[in-house]
Design an enzyme around this catalytic site. Sequence first.
Site, PDB file in Angstrom:
ATOM      1  N   ARG A   1      56.232  -3.767  72.800  1.00 55.25           N
ATOM      2  CA  ARG A   1      55.588  -2.454  72.799  1.00 55.25           C
ATOM      3  C   ARG A   1      54.876  -2.221  74.123  1.00 55.25           C
ATOM      4  O   ARG A   1      54.094  -3.044  74.575  1.00 55.25           O
ATOM      5  CB  ARG A   1      54.578  -2.354  71.645  1.00 55.25           C
ATOM      6  CG  ARG A   1      53.692  -1.102  71.669  1.00 55.25           C
ATOM      7  CD  ARG A   1      54.443   0.130  71.215  1.00 55.25           C
ATOM      8  NE  ARG A   1      53.708   1.359  71.450  1.00 55.25           N
ATOM      9  CZ  ARG A   1      52.994   1.996  70.548  1.00 55.25           C
ATOM     10  NH1 ARG A   1      52.875   1.525  69.333  1.00 55.25           N
ATOM     11  NH2 ARG A   1      52.385   3.135  70.848  1.00 55.25           N
TER      12      ARG A   1
ATOM     13  N   ASP B   1      50.597   0.800  62.359  1.00 58.76           N
ATOM     14  CA  ASP B   1      49.341   1.518  62.164  1.00 58.76           C
ATOM     15  C   ASP B   1      48.745   1.157  60.810  1.00 58.76           C
ATOM     16  O   ASP B   1      49.438   1.238  59.782  1.00 58.76           O
ATOM     17  CB  ASP B   1      49.560   3.035  62.194  1.00 58.76           C
ATOM     18  CG  ASP B   1      49.866   3.567  63.568  1.00 58.76           C
ATOM     19  OD1 ASP B   1      49.284   3.062  64.546  1.00 58.76           O
ATOM     20  OD2 ASP B   1      50.691   4.500  63.672  1.00 58.76           O
TER      21      ASP B   1
END
Length: 160
Positions: free
Chosen positions: A82, A96
């Site tokens: 990422r 998340d």
Amino acid sequence: MALAFIGLGGNMGDTKQLIKDAIVCLAQYPEVRVITRSCMYKTAPIESSGDHFVNAVVSVETDSSAVRLLTICQEIEHHFGRERPYPNAPRTLDLDILSYAQEIIETDSLHIPHPRLIERAFVLIPLLEIAPNLSLPKFGNLTSYLENVKTQEVEKIKGC
């Protein structure tokens, strides 16, 4: 043990496999126990660019604090490459925390429940798949928000 829900998604690489691998990684942390996983959903980007996303939600039980769980999620994102070159950039993997033990947390780095979960079909639909009666502080019963996201493109991926 705290019950938490984590949204997973991405739109770069073999996202379906990355999500499966990320769930395995979550389960390898001794303080995290994966309970359930939603189906995966193909969704159009919202406030982002690039290919369609693949999204899913997992529920976990954890002995960790919400801050530690965030660190775990970020470690997994980093492990899978990422990068954050700019806000809402295409990504290999995004984790998340959607909710944590019915708590309200508002810090610079962590907002729980996730403030946009009721606005995003790619979160709301898989979340309600695994927790159909979920009610969260600030939002109440989440099923009441389905009408608001009905125009967003969401397709369940076969082979759930």
